[in-house]
Design a protein around this motif. Structure first.
Motif, mmCIF file in Angstrom:
data_model
loop_
_atom_site.group_PDB
_atom_site.id
_atom_site.type_symbol
_atom_site.label_atom_id
_atom_site.label_comp_id
_atom_site.label_asym_id
_atom_site.label_seq_id
_atom_site.Cartn_x
_atom_site.Cartn_y
_atom_site.Cartn_z
ATOM 1 N N THR A 174 38.628 40.421 32.921
ATOM 2 C CA THR A 174 39.701 41.026 33.705
ATOM 3 C C THR A 174 39.643 42.545 33.592
ATOM 4 O OG1 THR A 174 41.118 39.088 33.523
ATOM 5 C CG2 THR A 174 42.215 41.179 33.973
ATOM 6 N N GLU A 211 38.965 45.155 36.668
ATOM 7 C CA GLU A 211 39.953 46.174 37.019
ATOM 8 C C GLU A 211 39.314 47.555 37.072
ATOM 9 O OE1 GLU A 211 43.038 45.410 34.163
ATOM 10 O OE2 GLU A 211 43.954 43.877 35.448
ATOM 11 N N ALA A 240 41.150 37.543 40.764
ATOM 12 C CA ALA A 240 42.351 38.272 41.186
ATOM 13 C C ALA A 240 42.208 39.792 41.147
ATOM 14 C CB ALA A 240 43.559 37.820 40.368
ATOM 15 N N PRO A 241 41.661 40.399 40.087
ATOM 16 C CA PRO A 241 41.601 41.871 40.066
ATOM 17 C C PRO A 241 40.819 42.464 41.236
ATOM 18 C CG PRO A 241 41.213 41.013 37.868
ATOM 19 C CD PRO A 241 41.214 39.837 38.812
ATOM 20 N N ARG A 242 39.719 41.838 41.617
ATOM 21 C CA ARG A 242 38.958 42.392 42.734
ATOM 22 C C ARG A 242 39.558 41.992 44.079
ATOM 23 N NH1 ARG A 242 35.649 38.392 40.388
ATOM 24 N NH2 ARG A 242 34.653 36.960 41.841
ATOM 25 N N LEU A 243 40.133 40.813 44.171
ATOM 26 C CA LEU A 243 40.755 40.395 45.431
ATOM 27 C C LEU A 243 41.973 41.257 45.761
ATOM 28 C CD1 LEU A 243 40.521 36.507 45.196
ATOM 29 C CD2 LEU A 243 39.267 38.020 46.774
ATOM 30 N N ARG A 244 42.739 41.652 44.751
ATOM 31 C CA ARG A 244 43.932 42.477 45.004
ATOM 32 C C ARG A 244 43.580 43.809 45.674
ATOM 33 N NH1 ARG A 244 46.047 40.214 40.054
ATOM 34 N NH2 ARG A 244 45.088 41.860 38.820
ATOM 35 N N ARG A 245 42.394 44.324 45.418
ATOM 36 C CA ARG A 245 41.968 45.612 45.994
ATOM 37 C C ARG A 245 41.133 45.450 47.265
ATOM 38 N NH1 ARG A 245 42.659 50.493 45.478
ATOM 39 N NH2 ARG A 245 40.537 51.099 45.043
ATOM 40 N N ASP A 256 39.790 44.794 50.985
ATOM 41 C CA ASP A 256 40.290 44.807 52.361
ATOM 42 C C ASP A 256 39.518 43.812 53.225
ATOM 43 O OD1 ASP A 256 37.870 46.092 53.174
ATOM 44 O OD2 ASP A 256 38.765 48.060 52.909
ATOM 45 N N THR A 298 46.375 34.103 47.971
ATOM 46 C CA THR A 298 47.382 34.624 47.044
ATOM 47 C C THR A 298 47.198 36.108 46.760
ATOM 48 O OG1 THR A 298 47.589 32.464 45.987
ATOM 49 C CG2 THR A 298 48.341 34.370 44.716
ATOM 50 N N HIS A 299 45.968 36.524 46.480
ATOM 51 C CA HIS A 299 45.723 37.880 45.982
ATOM 52 C C HIS A 299 45.212 38.856 47.038
ATOM 53 C CE1 HIS A 299 46.531 36.444 41.985
ATOM 54 N NE2 HIS A 299 45.645 35.488 42.156
ATOM 55 N N ALA A 300 44.800 38.370 48.196
ATOM 56 C CA ALA A 300 44.294 39.251 49.264
ATOM 57 C C ALA A 300 44.892 38.848 50.605
ATOM 58 C CB ALA A 300 42.772 39.194 49.297
#
Length: 157
Positions: free
Chosen positions: A50, A54, A75-80, A82, A129-131
């Protein structure tokens, strides 16, 4: 297209697509396998992974390829991200490519064989969920991959 995540089963062509996107767009390519597996093909712990993601995802622009199966926590890469590309190519093609590439362990083959039934639903749920605002492309054939690449603007900054 500034931050792209490429997912899919082993042998789907994630690294090849990521390199092609990098060449076309000028985005730096990050091969997650190089950051995840440590000496002796041992995976990082969940907390370490993680933290690494990040740091990598905190960069301004990138293409990250990798789907680490049951070890992954995207999740950390999906949240950012596009843009998310899910390579859902046929098992026979992926198995052939993986066989040509290298010898793999039994757990790798189990993941490749069961990816569509076991891993893909988790991948798609993580993307949703994350993107939720990312452009998601689910490519199911080599022809779709070629068409996608042909439609990507050169040096899209």
């Amino acid at each position: 297209m500034e931050r792209v995540v490429v997912l899919g089963r082993g042998g789907a062509g994630k690294s090849t697509l990521a390199r092609a996107l990098g060449e076309t767009t000028g985005l730096p390519v990050v091969e997650l396998d190089q950051h995840f597996w440590v000496v002796g093909a041992r995976p990082l712990s969940g907390a370490e992974w993680t933290s690494v993601q990040e740091r990598l995802a905190g960069r301004e622009r990138w293409v990250m390829d990798g789907d680490l199966g049951p070890h992954d926590a995207p999740a950390p890469r999906l949240r950012r991200a596009d843009t998310v590309i899910v390579l859902d190519l046929p098992l026979a093609l992926c198995a052939w490519r993986a066989l040509r590439r290298s010898r793999e362990r039994a757990d790798f083959w189990w993941w490749v064989i069961t990816w569509r039934r076991r891993s893909q639903p988790r991948v798609l749920e993580a993307v949703a969920t994350h993107a939720p605002r990312a452009h998601v492309h689910r490519l199911r054939s080599r022809a779709q991959v070629r068409r996608f690449l042909a439609a990507v603007p050169s040096d899209a900054r």
